[in-house]
Design an enzyme around this catalytic site. Structure first.
Site, PDB file in Angstrom:
ATOM      1  N   HIS A  64      -0.805  32.177   6.507  1.00 29.28           N
ATOM      2  CA  HIS A  64      -1.513  32.900   7.595  1.00 29.28           C
ATOM      3  C   HIS A  64      -3.119  32.513   7.084  1.00 29.28           C
ATOM      4  CE1 HIS A  64       1.902  35.432   8.426  1.00 29.28           C
ATOM      5  NE2 HIS A  64       2.133  35.589   7.315  1.00 29.28           N
TER       6      HIS A  64
ATOM      7  N   HIS B 230      -1.346  29.072  13.037  1.00 28.49           N
ATOM      8  CA  HIS B 230      -0.196  29.405  12.383  1.00 28.49           C
ATOM      9  C   HIS B 230       0.489  30.272  13.304  1.00 28.49           C
ATOM     10  CE1 HIS B 230      -2.712  32.640  11.124  1.00 28.49           C
ATOM     11  NE2 HIS B 230      -1.662  33.394  11.212  1.00 28.49           N
TER      12      HIS B 230
ATOM     13  N   HIS C 101       6.437  39.537   9.490  1.00 34.28           N
ATOM     14  CA  HIS C 101       5.337  39.887   8.914  1.00 34.28           C
ATOM     15  C   HIS C 101       4.722  41.163   9.012  1.00 34.28           C
ATOM     16  CE1 HIS C 101       1.105  38.961   7.722  1.00 34.28           C
ATOM     17  NE2 HIS C 101       0.754  38.539   8.962  1.00 34.28           N
TER      18      HIS C 101
ATOM     19  N   PHE D  87       0.923  -1.084  -0.162  1.00 36.01           N
ATOM     20  CA  PHE D  87      -0.039   0.047  -0.042  1.00 36.01           C
ATOM     21  C   PHE D  87       0.944   1.166  -0.007  1.00 36.01           C
ATOM     22  CE2 PHE D  87      -2.008   3.239   2.507  1.00 36.01           C
ATOM     23  CZ  PHE D  87      -3.271   3.678   1.561  1.00 36.01           C
TER      24      PHE D  87
END
Length: 263
Positions: A76, A80, A86, A65
């Site tokens: 974002h 998170h 940022h 498999f």
């Protein structure tokens, strides 16, 4: 399983923290992350959402498999981490954040009652003063989590964000940190990480995002869209928040865990 001295993970902290051993075989572990899926919430102006596409699933010609997928997500959204870059030019990207700033002792400030009365509630200096009157001074260098119990709305966008209009972030409504309180935590308590169980460390109606700017300038990262904060004590727990190590990233998905010592 051997005991680990979690306090030693917070090297470089000053103050009155002690390296009390936590036995992982008996400690309580709490998952503070939402699962990424088609239901994951993103900022309304995000151009895309979570994609998880099947590449292979089933038996191979050789008889074993095998499954594999591709995934795509904006930085974002969901649970998170916001890296300092940022909201402040020249600050740390995701891959530059030191581990010692992601594995920390933490305190949890509960403003769920205030938030239930006011969807736009923001943490105040008075909230911090009350917390410290009840639990002692916030230890230098801690992670600060803000509990609003907003995760009860997840993944309903209208309840969680206050508006579900795609592409429009002008009518959002949810509680968060306040700028004055954040400034105090950064400058007077040497906070190393902040986070909460809403969509942003600035409240929903914010247009200038002062909290983002305050922590980013100080090279402090932030966690958004956490869950299960009601299971955490005000003090005594540790947080492990390890994002995907995205080179140059302004943010990244993160699996966040709390370690609660046994009583």
């Amino acid at each position: 399983m051997k005991k680990i001295f979690v306090g030693l993970l917070s090297l470089g902290l000053s103050g009155h923290l002690q390296a009390n051993p936590i036995d992982l075989s008996s400690a309580n572990l709490v998952d503070l992350s939402h699962t990424y899926s088609a239901d994951t919430l993103y900022w309304p102006t995000s151009p895309s959402e979570f994609e998880h596409k099947e590449l292979s699933y089933g038996r191979t010609e050789e008889g074993f498999f095998y499954s594999a997928y591709s995934l795509c997500t904006p930085e974002h959204g969901g649970t998170h981490l916001d890296a300092p870059i940022h909201f402040f030019e020249g600050r740390q990207t995701v891959d530059e954040i030191p581990l010692k700033n992601l594995i920390l002792p933490m305190v949890v400030i509960d403003v769920s009652k205030q938030s239930a009365q006011d969807r736009n509630y923001r943490l105040t200096l008075e909230d911090i003063e009350r917390f410290e009157a009840d639990h002692g001074q916030i230890p230098n260098g801690s992670a600060i989590l803000l509990r609003t119990d907003w995760d009860r709305y997840w993944p309903d966008a209208m309840g969680y964000l206050g508006d579900d209009e795609p592409g429009d972030a002008s009518n959002l409504s949810f509680p968060s940190f306040g700028a004055e309180a954040t400034e105090f935590l950064v400058k007077q308590r040497n906070t190393k990480l902040i986070g909460l169980d809403t969509a942003s460390i600035d409240y929903g109606k914010s247009t200038e995002f002062p909290v983002h700017q305050i922590v980013a300038e100080a090279n402090i990262s932030a966690l958004e869209n956490l869950t299960n904060l009601k299971e955490l004590p005000p003090t005594g727990a540790y947080i492990i928040a390890l994002p995907m190590k995205v080179g140059g990233g302004s943010g990244a998905p993160v699996r966040v865990a709390a370690i609660l010592p046994t009583q």
